[in-house]
Scaffold this motif. Structure first.
Motif, PDB file in Angstrom:
ATOM      1  N   SER A  56       0.778   5.511  -0.046  1.00 48.71           N
ATOM      2  CA  SER A  56      -0.264   6.887   0.547  1.00 48.71           C
ATOM      3  C   SER A  56       1.342   7.556   0.291  1.00 48.71           C
ATOM      4  O   SER A  56       2.011   7.448  -0.246  1.00 48.71           O
ATOM      5  N   TYR A  80       1.326  -1.227  -0.127  1.00 51.99           N
ATOM      6  CA  TYR A  80      -0.045  -0.070  -0.308  1.00 51.99           C
ATOM      7  C   TYR A  80       1.095   1.003  -0.286  1.00 51.99           C
ATOM      8  O   TYR A  80       1.838   1.326   0.446  1.00 51.99           O
ATOM      9  N   VAL A  97      -4.977  -0.618   6.010  1.00 54.88           N
ATOM     10  CA  VAL A  97      -6.084   1.064   6.259  1.00 54.88           C
ATOM     11  C   VAL A  97      -7.335   0.173   5.568  1.00 54.88           C
ATOM     12  O   VAL A  97      -8.117  -1.062   6.207  1.00 54.88           O
ATOM     13  N   ASP A 157      -5.367   9.724  -3.359  1.00 47.20           N
ATOM     14  CA  ASP A 157      -4.964  11.160  -3.164  1.00 47.20           C
ATOM     15  C   ASP A 157      -4.209  11.036  -4.723  1.00 47.20           C
ATOM     16  O   ASP A 157      -3.645  11.999  -4.778  1.00 47.20           O
ATOM     17  N   HIS A 159       6.635   1.256   2.362  1.00 53.43           N
ATOM     18  CA  HIS A 159       5.378   1.135   1.752  1.00 53.43           C
ATOM     19  C   HIS A 159       4.457   0.404   3.372  1.00 53.43           C
ATOM     20  O   HIS A 159       5.244   0.123   3.860  1.00 53.43           O
ATOM     21  N   LYS A 175      -9.562   1.960  -2.212  1.00 52.56           N
ATOM     22  CA  LYS A 175      -7.982   2.347  -2.892  1.00 52.56           C
ATOM     23  C   LYS A 175      -7.600   1.896  -4.794  1.00 52.56           C
ATOM     24  O   LYS A 175      -8.969   0.920  -4.349  1.00 52.56           O
ATOM     25  N   CYS A 195      -3.013   2.147  -3.153  1.00 56.34           N
ATOM     26  CA  CYS A 195      -2.710   3.220  -3.807  1.00 56.34           C
ATOM     27  C   CYS A 195      -3.714   3.921  -2.819  1.00 56.34           C
ATOM     28  O   CYS A 195      -4.527   3.758  -3.128  1.00 56.34           O
ATOM     29  N   SER A 196      -3.608   5.187  -1.972  1.00 59.24           N
ATOM     30  CA  SER A 196      -4.398   5.878  -1.837  1.00 59.24           C
ATOM     31  C   SER A 196      -5.169   6.656  -3.250  1.00 59.24           C
ATOM     32  O   SER A 196      -4.772   6.670  -3.773  1.00 59.24           O
TER      33      SER A 196
END
Length: 101
Positions: A40, A38, A60, A96, A54, A64, A93-94
């Motif tokens: 972010s 993961y 989380v 964002d 990571h 995602k 990933c996020s």
């Protein structure tokens, strides 16, 4: 686009980025991928393109975005930090982070 086509090498064409790629819409619930790596925004070093750490899907809770090796990952928050990298592994990933295949 403001580029003058006379400045391009022979055979090149000027296009908008959106004509070539678009952000991925492939999403996953982290519980479905608890062992996935993961990323972010905190895991991408500003201005260098380096992934400095990571987490894991099990870290989380919310939905995602899926990414794969070779995808371009672009942090859309605070773009002046230039958090962009090319993924060297598959993961999640996020939201964002925009993912371009």
């Amino acid at each position: 686009m403001s580029a003058d086509t006379d400045e391009l090498p022979e055979g090149w064409v000027s296009v908008h980025l959106g004509e070539l790629v678009s952000p991925s819409s492939e999403k996953v619930e982290p519980g479905e991928s608890p062992n996935a790596r993961y990323l972010s925004l905190e895991h991408i070093e500003p201005h260098t393109g380096r992934i400095i750490d990571h987490g894991h899907g099990s870290d989380v809770k919310s939905t995602k975005t899926v990414f794969r090796t070779g995808d371009v990952l672009y942090g859309k928050l605070r773009p002046y930090l230039n958090k962009v990298t090319v993924a060297e592994f598959d993961g999640i990933c996020s939201t964002d982070i925009l993912v371009f295949s």
